[in-house]
Motif scaffolding. Structure first.
Motif, PDB file in Angstrom:
ATOM      1  N   GLN A  38       0.825  -1.201   0.000  1.00 35.46           N
ATOM      2  CA  GLN A  38       0.000   0.000   0.000  1.00 35.46           C
ATOM      3  C   GLN A  38       0.858   1.249   0.000  1.00 35.46           C
ATOM      4  OE1 GLN A  38      -2.708   0.418   3.288  1.00 35.46           O
ATOM      5  NE2 GLN A  38      -4.177  -1.014   2.404  1.00 35.46           N
ATOM      6  N   PHE A  39       0.281   2.331  -0.536  1.00 36.49           N
ATOM      7  CA  PHE A  39       0.842   3.660  -0.333  1.00 36.49           C
ATOM      8  C   PHE A  39      -0.002   4.308   0.757  1.00 36.49           C
ATOM      9  CE2 PHE A  39       1.900   3.061  -4.895  1.00 36.49           C
ATOM     10  CZ  PHE A  39       3.258   3.336  -4.852  1.00 36.49           C
ATOM     11  N   GLN A  40       0.641   4.889   1.748  1.00 35.66           N
ATOM     12  CA  GLN A  40      -0.102   5.569   2.805  1.00 35.66           C
ATOM     13  C   GLN A  40       0.449   6.979   2.991  1.00 35.66           C
ATOM     14  OE1 GLN A  40       0.405   2.763   5.994  1.00 35.66           O
ATOM     15  NE2 GLN A  40      -1.511   1.750   5.568  1.00 35.66           N
ATOM     16  N   PRO A  41      -0.353   8.019   2.690  1.00 37.05           N
ATOM     17  CA  PRO A  41      -1.674   7.937   2.040  1.00 37.05           C
ATOM     18  C   PRO A  41      -1.523   7.611   0.551  1.00 37.05           C
ATOM     19  CG  PRO A  41      -1.087  10.228   2.492  1.00 37.05           C
ATOM     20  CD  PRO A  41       0.042   9.389   3.020  1.00 37.05           C
ATOM     21  N   ASN A  42      -2.645   7.459  -0.130  1.00 38.03           N
ATOM     22  CA  ASN A  42      -2.576   7.083  -1.552  1.00 38.03           C
ATOM     23  C   ASN A  42      -3.160   8.164  -2.471  1.00 38.03           C
ATOM     24  OD1 ASN A  42      -5.254   6.801  -1.104  1.00 38.03           O
ATOM     25  ND2 ASN A  42      -5.402   4.664  -1.703  1.00 38.03           N
ATOM     26  N   ALA A  43      -3.303   9.385  -1.915  1.00 39.76           N
ATOM     27  CA  ALA A  43      -3.758  10.504  -2.741  1.00 39.76           C
ATOM     28  C   ALA A  43      -3.067  11.775  -2.285  1.00 39.76           C
ATOM     29  CB  ALA A  43      -5.273  10.655  -2.636  1.00 39.76           C
ATOM     30  N   PHE A  44      -2.575  12.544  -3.252  1.00 39.99           N
ATOM     31  CA  PHE A  44      -1.878  13.792  -2.952  1.00 39.99           C
ATOM     32  C   PHE A  44      -2.319  14.863  -3.928  1.00 39.99           C
ATOM     33  CE2 PHE A  44       0.935  10.306  -1.804  1.00 39.99           C
ATOM     34  CZ  PHE A  44       1.224  10.611  -0.488  1.00 39.99           C
ATOM     35  N   ALA A  45      -2.227  16.105  -3.484  1.00 41.19           N
ATOM     36  CA  ALA A  45      -2.473  17.225  -4.393  1.00 41.19           C
ATOM     37  C   ALA A  45      -1.236  18.121  -4.373  1.00 41.19           C
ATOM     38  CB  ALA A  45      -3.702  18.003  -3.956  1.00 41.19           C
ATOM     39  N   VAL A  46      -0.744  18.453  -5.553  1.00 38.15           N
ATOM     40  CA  VAL A  46       0.448  19.305  -5.665  1.00 38.15           C
ATOM     41  C   VAL A  46       0.180  20.443  -6.647  1.00 38.15           C
ATOM     42  CG1 VAL A  46       2.076  17.445  -5.110  1.00 38.15           C
ATOM     43  CG2 VAL A  46       1.444  17.852  -7.493  1.00 38.15           C
ATOM     44  N   PRO A  47       0.859  21.581  -6.439  1.00 34.74           N
ATOM     45  CA  PRO A  47       0.693  22.694  -7.379  1.00 34.74           C
ATOM     46  C   PRO A  47       1.456  22.432  -8.675  1.00 34.74           C
ATOM     47  CG  PRO A  47       2.152  23.310  -5.561  1.00 34.74           C
ATOM     48  CD  PRO A  47       1.696  21.922  -5.278  1.00 34.74           C
ATOM     49  N   ALA A  48       0.837  22.726  -9.796  1.00 28.96           N
ATOM     50  CA  ALA A  48       1.426  22.470 -11.115  1.00 28.96           C
ATOM     51  C   ALA A  48       2.760  23.195 -11.304  1.00 28.96           C
ATOM     52  CB  ALA A  48       0.439  22.903 -12.197  1.00 28.96           C
ATOM     53  N   GLY A  49       3.717  22.499 -11.884  1.00 29.53           N
ATOM     54  CA  GLY A  49       4.979  23.099 -12.286  1.00 29.53           C
ATOM     55  C   GLY A  49       5.944  23.452 -11.169  1.00 29.53           C
ATOM     56  N   GLN A  50       5.582  23.164  -9.938  1.00 30.40           N
ATOM     57  CA  GLN A  50       6.448  23.542  -8.816  1.00 30.40           C
ATOM     58  C   GLN A  50       7.344  22.390  -8.367  1.00 30.40           C
ATOM     59  OE1 GLN A  50       5.228  25.944  -5.649  1.00 30.40           O
ATOM     60  NE2 GLN A  50       3.655  27.017  -6.808  1.00 30.40           N
ATOM     61  N   GLU A  51       8.406  22.744  -7.651  1.00 27.60           N
ATOM     62  CA  GLU A  51       9.303  21.726  -7.136  1.00 27.60           C
ATOM     63  C   GLU A  51       8.657  21.055  -5.924  1.00 27.60           C
ATOM     64  OE1 GLU A  51      13.883  21.804  -6.962  1.00 27.60           O
ATOM     65  OE2 GLU A  51      13.244  22.232  -4.919  1.00 27.60           O
ATOM     66  N   ILE A  52       8.565  19.731  -5.984  1.00 26.30           N
ATOM     67  CA  ILE A  52       7.911  18.958  -4.933  1.00 26.30           C
ATOM     68  C   ILE A  52       8.963  18.143  -4.189  1.00 26.30           C
ATOM     69  CG2 ILE A  52       6.093  17.276  -4.415  1.00 26.30           C
ATOM     70  CD1 ILE A  52       5.114  19.841  -5.894  1.00 26.30           C
TER      71      ILE A  52
END
Ligand SMILES: [Cu+2]
Length: 136
Positions: A38-52
């Motif tokens: 599993q991935f925990q958590p399994n949902a992420f939101a990131v801003p487009a085009g930015q360094e994550i």
């Protein structure tokens, strides 16, 4: 006693629901734990085009990976050689290991699938959603 149990179930689901809500808030930091399977958590939101910044920990007993597919692409139920050209970004983590790395979020907003490419792991549940959102 039964009443307490019901109240506890309701509170737990409310807490879980609010946690789920947080995952839709874009962040430049991803903290993920990989387990078998599993991935925990399994949902992420990131801003487009930015360094994550990705902080990934393999808490499992076998090697796992974090593979982001290109927009509109899905690895399906099994990651094969045919899926490799459709990969946006990927990293592999040894069992018990962890990584702290960065990648640039896709500039194109939308939903992106991420999976573990190890054979059998998608079917076992290692699939998630990366929601790329535009900044204001
Ligand atoms: Cu895996």
């Amino acid at each position: 006693m039964k009443k307490f149990l019901i109240v506890w179930v309701i509170i737990t689901s409310l807490v879980l629901a609010s946690c789920g809500g947080n995952s839709s808030k874009p962040s430049t930091k991803i903290d993920v734990s990989m387990t078998d399977f599993q991935f925990q958590p399994n949902a992420f939101a990131v801003p487009a085009g930015q360094e994550i910044t990705l902080n990934a920990k393999n808490d499992g007993g076998v090697v796992h990976s974090f593979v982001i597919m290109n927009k509109g692409q899905s690895a399906g139920t099994e990651f094969t050689a045919e899926d490799q050209p459709n990969v946006y970004w990927q990293v592999e983590i040894q069992p018990g290991g962890s990584i702290d790395t960065t990648f640039t979020a896709p500039p194109d907003p939308g939903e992106y699938e991420f999976v573990c490419h190890v054979p059998g792991h998608i079917q076992a549940g290692m699939v998630g959603k990366l929601n790329v959102v535009t900044g204001e």
